[in-house]
Design a protein around this motif. Structure first.
Motif, PDB file in Angstrom:
ATOM      1  N   ASP A  52       0.914   1.220   7.730  1.00 55.23           N
ATOM      2  CA  ASP A  52       0.261   0.718   6.513  1.00 55.23           C
ATOM      3  C   ASP A  52      -1.237   0.546   6.736  1.00 55.23           C
ATOM      4  O   ASP A  52      -1.765   0.842   7.815  1.00 55.23           O
ATOM      5  N   ASP A  53      -1.934   0.044   5.719  1.00 53.60           N
ATOM      6  CA  ASP A  53      -3.398  -0.014   5.758  1.00 53.60           C
ATOM      7  C   ASP A  53      -3.952  -1.023   6.755  1.00 53.60           C
ATOM      8  O   ASP A  53      -5.131  -0.953   7.115  1.00 53.60           O
ATOM      9  N   THR A  70       4.755   7.389  -0.968  1.00 51.67           N
ATOM     10  CA  THR A  70       5.789   6.365  -1.044  1.00 51.67           C
ATOM     11  C   THR A  70       7.071   6.979  -1.577  1.00 51.67           C
ATOM     12  O   THR A  70       7.038   7.812  -2.484  1.00 51.67           O
ATOM     13  N   CYS A 104       0.838  -1.197   0.000  1.00 58.42           N
ATOM     14  CA  CYS A 104       0.000   0.000   0.000  1.00 58.42           C
ATOM     15  C   CYS A 104       0.874   1.248   0.000  1.00 58.42           C
ATOM     16  O   CYS A 104       2.105   1.164   0.039  1.00 58.42           O
ATOM     17  N   THR A 105       0.210   2.404  -0.035  1.00 58.57           N
ATOM     18  CA  THR A 105       0.906   3.677   0.158  1.00 58.57           C
ATOM     19  C   THR A 105       0.806   4.030   1.635  1.00 58.57           C
ATOM     20  O   THR A 105      -0.278   4.369   2.131  1.00 58.57           O
ATOM     21  N   PRO A 106       1.889   3.921   2.373  1.00 58.63           N
ATOM     22  CA  PRO A 106       1.804   4.104   3.826  1.00 58.63           C
ATOM     23  C   PRO A 106       1.638   5.575   4.218  1.00 58.63           C
ATOM     24  O   PRO A 106       1.967   6.485   3.456  1.00 58.63           O
ATOM     25  N   ARG A 107       1.126   5.778   5.420  1.00 64.13           N
ATOM     26  CA  ARG A 107       0.994   7.122   5.984  1.00 64.13           C
ATOM     27  C   ARG A 107       2.185   7.378   6.907  1.00 64.13           C
ATOM     28  O   ARG A 107       2.531   6.529   7.731  1.00 64.13           O
ATOM     29  N   ARG A 126       0.203  10.595   3.203  1.00 65.54           N
ATOM     30  CA  ARG A 126       0.458   9.325   2.514  1.00 65.54           C
ATOM     31  C   ARG A 126       1.367   9.588   1.315  1.00 65.54           C
ATOM     32  O   ARG A 126       1.056  10.420   0.461  1.00 65.54           O
TER      33      ARG A 126
END
Length: 324
Positions: free
Chosen positions: A287-288, A264, A245-248, A262
């Motif tokens: 992550d999600d 990457t 995922c695209t992490p925060r 968010r």
């Protein structure tokens, strides 16, 4: 005297007769042995008995040792006499099979030989033509399933005895006689498209795709060490990545949030205007599914040497501090 000579002649005659008989037996034995050794025999057939093929037109081959001794070769496929089309190719009897229907077929080949030990050579066997792709369903996983642990289980139904596998992932299983299957595999982290394949005994294949997410690890988080900075508005060089995922990224300075986005990859995080002195910085990449990686560091802001030009905090150093 006369009797002695007669007995000697009889004895020599008996010995000669026995020697002749022995030679005859030896010669006959040699002939029989030679006939046994050179007797034609079937060494291989193709396709093999019980085999499955995906081709409706197929060339059948019977490999025979001593093929030169064969006479009057006859062949049938099911009830059709195909003897007129049979050819000899080296050590092979070649039987053409054209436009065969799906299902089991019986091949019968027979020939006479010039061998005394084996006067006739014959073989009957069956094989199956299957030109249709196997049935295949996937019950689990459902579409877009998110997995936080591996291995995972793929299950469903397929043609009985079909081999089930997932493209580019190790592992396979065979569907049971009732068609059910269950396959355990270990995919890598990421947003994946699983290509699930069923291959039947003839080599026909069917595939179904499933999109899933595998996320078993926290994001990777890298931050450049800073130590002492000479500006009141420092920036952190940060890199965050996650396969699934695209992490925060969340950043706090002395417990106060200063960044939450968010993204990457690499970025510069502005920490705001900071007073002279030490500051505690905490970074969290999340992550999600809740996995997180945390980094903590302390920086020293020393942006001025003149008292009054910057706010001083605990830990401040420099000539401005000495003026107090």
């Amino acid at each position: 005297m006369y009797r002695t000579k007669t007995k000697a002649r009889h004895s020599r005659g008996r010995v000669s007769w026995l020697i002749g008989l022995a030679l005859l037996v030896a010669a006959l034995g040699a002939v029989v042995a030679w006939q046994v050794i050179t007797a034609p025999c079937i060494e291989a057939i193709s396709p093999q008995a019980g085999a499955h093929t995906m081709h409706s037109t197929i060339t059948l081959r019977v490999t025979i040792r001593g093929i030169q001794k064969l006479r009057d070769v006859r062949a049938h496929i099911d009830d059709q006499d195909v003897s007129a089309s049979v050819t000899i190719d080296g050590d092979h009897v070649v039987i053409p099979g054209e436009r065969l229907t799906d299902g089991q077929h019986t091949v019968a080949m027979a020939a006479s030989t010039g061998n005394l030990y084996r006067r006739r050579l014959d073989r009957t066997w069956q094989f199956t033509v299957d030109t249709k792709p196997p049935s295949l369903t996937v019950k689990t996983p459902a579409k877009e399933t998110v997995f936080t642990m591996t291995p995972i289980t793929i299950s469903g139904t397929a043609e009985a005895a079909a081999t089930i596998s997932v493209e580019d992932i190790e592992g396979s299983t065979v569907a049971t006689p009732d068609g059910s299957y269950s396959l355990t595999v270990t995919p890598p982290d990421g947003k994946l498209t699983l290509t699930i394949q069923a291959r039947d005994r003839a080599g026909n294949t069917s595939t179904i795709e499933r999109r899933i997410v595998v996320d078993t690890t926290a994001p990777s988080l890298w931050v450049e060490a800073m130590g002492t900075v000479r500006t009141a508005t420092p920036q952190l060089s940060v890199n965050v990545n996650d396969a699934a995922c695209t992490p925060r990224l969340k950043v706090t300075v002395d417990g106060k949030p200063v960044y939450a986005k968010r993204k990457t990859g690499s970025r510069l995080v502005e920490l705001g205007e900071l007073a002279e002195g030490t500051h505690a910085i905490v970074l969290r990449a999340i992550d999600d599914v809740g996995h997180q990686e945390t980094k903590s560091l302390t920086i020293l802001v020393d942006s001025s040497e003149t008292l009054g030009e910057a706010t001083l905090m605990e830990g401040a150093v420099g000539k401005d501090v000495e003026q107090l």
